[in-house]
Design a protein around this motif. Sequence first.
Motif, PDB file in Angstrom:
ATOM      1  N   MET A   1      26.903 -14.902   2.495  1.00  0.00           N
ATOM      2  CA  MET A   1      26.224 -13.752   2.912  1.00  0.00           C
ATOM      3  C   MET A   1      25.437 -14.310   4.428  1.00  0.00           C
ATOM      4  O   MET A   1      24.900 -15.671   4.299  1.00  0.00           O
ATOM      5  CB  MET A   1      24.938 -13.538   2.075  1.00  0.00           C
ATOM      6  CG  MET A   1      23.864 -12.592   2.569  1.00  0.00           C
ATOM      7  SD  MET A   1      22.576 -12.224   1.387  1.00  0.00           S
ATOM      8  CE  MET A   1      21.908 -13.634   1.091  1.00  0.00           C
ATOM      9  N   ASN A   2      25.983 -14.045   5.207  1.00  0.00           N
ATOM     10  CA  ASN A   2      25.665 -14.538   6.699  1.00  0.00           C
ATOM     11  C   ASN A   2      24.367 -13.509   7.272  1.00  0.00           C
ATOM     12  O   ASN A   2      24.567 -12.236   7.266  1.00  0.00           O
ATOM     13  CB  ASN A   2      26.773 -14.447   7.520  1.00  0.00           C
ATOM     14  CG  ASN A   2      27.645 -15.259   7.278  1.00  0.00           C
ATOM     15  OD1 ASN A   2      27.398 -16.433   6.683  1.00  0.00           O
ATOM     16  ND2 ASN A   2      28.942 -14.908   7.435  1.00  0.00           N
ATOM     17  N   LEU A   3      23.256 -14.099   7.793  1.00  0.00           N
ATOM     18  CA  LEU A   3      22.344 -13.452   8.701  1.00  0.00           C
ATOM     19  C   LEU A   3      22.484 -13.509  10.273  1.00  0.00           C
ATOM     20  O   LEU A   3      23.066 -14.325  10.457  1.00  0.00           O
ATOM     21  CB  LEU A   3      20.916 -14.157   8.284  1.00  0.00           C
ATOM     22  CG  LEU A   3      20.325 -14.297   6.793  1.00  0.00           C
ATOM     23  CD1 LEU A   3      19.133 -14.831   6.658  1.00  0.00           C
ATOM     24  CD2 LEU A   3      20.560 -12.845   5.945  1.00  0.00           C
ATOM     25  N   ASN A   4      22.281 -12.252  10.523  1.00  0.00           N
ATOM     26  CA  ASN A   4      22.492 -11.929  12.065  1.00  0.00           C
ATOM     27  C   ASN A   4      21.053 -11.752  12.703  1.00  0.00           C
ATOM     28  O   ASN A   4      20.189 -11.617  12.133  1.00  0.00           O
ATOM     29  CB  ASN A   4      23.412 -10.830  12.206  1.00  0.00           C
ATOM     30  CG  ASN A   4      24.688 -10.807  11.200  1.00  0.00           C
ATOM     31  OD1 ASN A   4      25.206 -11.660  11.316  1.00  0.00           O
ATOM     32  ND2 ASN A   4      24.817  -9.737  10.674  1.00  0.00           N
ATOM     33  N   ILE A  17      19.308  -4.012   6.238  1.00  0.00           N
ATOM     34  CA  ILE A  17      20.451  -4.850   5.213  1.00  0.00           C
ATOM     35  C   ILE A  17      21.465  -3.572   4.586  1.00  0.00           C
ATOM     36  O   ILE A  17      20.981  -2.409   4.563  1.00  0.00           O
ATOM     37  CB  ILE A  17      20.111  -5.771   4.239  1.00  0.00           C
ATOM     38  CG1 ILE A  17      19.281  -5.081   3.005  1.00  0.00           C
ATOM     39  CG2 ILE A  17      19.391  -7.066   4.726  1.00  0.00           C
ATOM     40  CD1 ILE A  17      19.222  -5.814   1.875  1.00  0.00           C
ATOM     41  N   ALA A  42      21.914  -8.369   7.050  1.00  0.00           N
ATOM     42  CA  ALA A  42      23.060  -9.118   6.244  1.00  0.00           C
ATOM     43  C   ALA A  42      24.009  -8.091   5.506  1.00  0.00           C
ATOM     44  O   ALA A  42      23.203  -6.744   5.381  1.00  0.00           O
ATOM     45  CB  ALA A  42      22.412 -10.018   5.276  1.00  0.00           C
ATOM     46  N   ASN A  43      24.823  -7.998   4.899  1.00  0.00           N
ATOM     47  CA  ASN A  43      25.633  -7.276   3.854  1.00  0.00           C
ATOM     48  C   ASN A  43      25.666  -7.943   2.567  1.00  0.00           C
ATOM     49  O   ASN A  43      25.979  -9.215   2.486  1.00  0.00           O
ATOM     50  CB  ASN A  43      26.965  -6.872   4.329  1.00  0.00           C
ATOM     51  CG  ASN A  43      27.547  -5.784   3.433  1.00  0.00           C
ATOM     52  OD1 ASN A  43      27.123  -4.580   3.109  1.00  0.00           O
ATOM     53  ND2 ASN A  43      28.493  -6.322   2.634  1.00  0.00           N
ATOM     54  N   LEU A  53      17.817 -11.724  -2.211  1.00  0.00           N
ATOM     55  CA  LEU A  53      17.383 -11.557  -0.751  1.00  0.00           C
ATOM     56  C   LEU A  53      16.103 -10.910  -0.356  1.00  0.00           C
ATOM     57  O   LEU A  53      15.224 -11.647   0.388  1.00  0.00           O
ATOM     58  CB  LEU A  53      18.487 -10.775   0.134  1.00  0.00           C
ATOM     59  CG  LEU A  53      18.398 -10.526   1.436  1.00  0.00           C
ATOM     60  CD1 LEU A  53      18.335 -11.977   2.158  1.00  0.00           C
ATOM     61  CD2 LEU A  53      19.249  -9.565   2.142  1.00  0.00           C
TER      62      LEU A  53
END
Length: 444
Positions: A1-4, A17, A42-43, A53
């Motif tokens: 899970m990547n945070l942008n 999200i 995130a997705n 999350l």
Amino acid sequence: MNLNAAAPNEFSMLRVITLVTDAQGIYRLTSALCDMGVTPLANVESLSAIQSLLCELPVDVIFCEIRPECCDGLMLPSLLKKLLEAGTLEQLPCIFWTGKTTLNAPIRIVDGGRTISRKTPASQLWIKYLGGITIGALESHARLARAAGVFVEILHEGATQDLGDALRTVLLTRAQPDAKLQMRTFDSLAEDEVINALTTGEGLRFMFQPQFELLSRRVVGAEALVRWNHPRFGEIPPSVLIPLVNRLGLDLLLFSLVEMWTLRVMLALKRENIQIPIAVNASAKTICTPDFADRLAARMQQAQLPSRLLKIELTEDVPEPDELCLSASLTAIRAKGFKVSLDDFGTGAATLHLLANLSFDEMKIDGAFVRGVEQHSSSRKVIEGIVNWAGLLDLNLVAEGIEDESTIPLLHRLGCRVGQGYALARPMELDVFLDFVVQREKNQ
């Protein structure tokens, strides 16, 4: 899970999200959001991941792609409600359901095989789906979620304008103080203040909202309302004030105050040769007070006003456990010449059971159905059913919560003849209400 990183744009303050389980779905939804200048934080691919999350960072919006293979989007409102009740969340994210829209014919069974009905797309038998699930089913589930305090919106894939409008609505909502947190604080402090307000009248305002004949816009009635302006928390909504009053056992006192101000309005209108019924809300507990009907009749007789002008509106609170007592009390009220209305039909305790077993002169369609009448076919069907039911029982019908001018002709076509709501007139202070009714009467 990547945070942008969120893009710097109109919606940059929103924390978004997505809940999507397949690569193509992620691409479609991310592309649609990027077209609006929104980069999701995130997705996630499961409810457990969302729960983790939400424990780490606040979220404003959760976008879910609806697919028949995955029910997580449908279960998300229940999860958020549980997290809020457990104290894990202080602010609920908004949920936006999205997906591919299709129009499918019903399937018929012919000689053991499945065949498609040959009806044309204009036929009412064709069914609209979003993400493989009927729109009607999604609308019903979304309405239940909203009633539980979880905001859910259905967005059709590719509807860019609707997406932008929905995001702007969230922006405006999030710009306001956290009302629920304030109300929890208020509820713990307010008991003595409520007692003081009801005994002294301090901070109380008695308002009157006109009811109109939808076709002619003639004023045909009104509803008496009470508002409390708290010195610290501002205006306290009835949804908070009334349960607190009931818990303290002050429901009869509040009813008596509203009734007193209503009689003042009726007497002022009488001097102008105007007689319109005014409804006063009462819980089942209040109505079952001993000698309630006799006391009402005595007050009206003392004021030299006909009983038919005062309408008793049974609220959708939990009903009196002794239904036999409630039935006797309602019958006694009607025997004295008062009209009795069933408030918020379609929600809470205002059910077909009450309508079938108790005697009423009128029922009011809950505003949740009225507000959704343009967007949701299920709301239109419910209102059509209520109109037919009212006709069978010879009941007057009032549509409440009319907030958009465009819904008024539609409601009239569905059979609603009388309504109230902000699109027609907001609740008014006593003097303003009197001037309004008098001027409307002169202009008829």
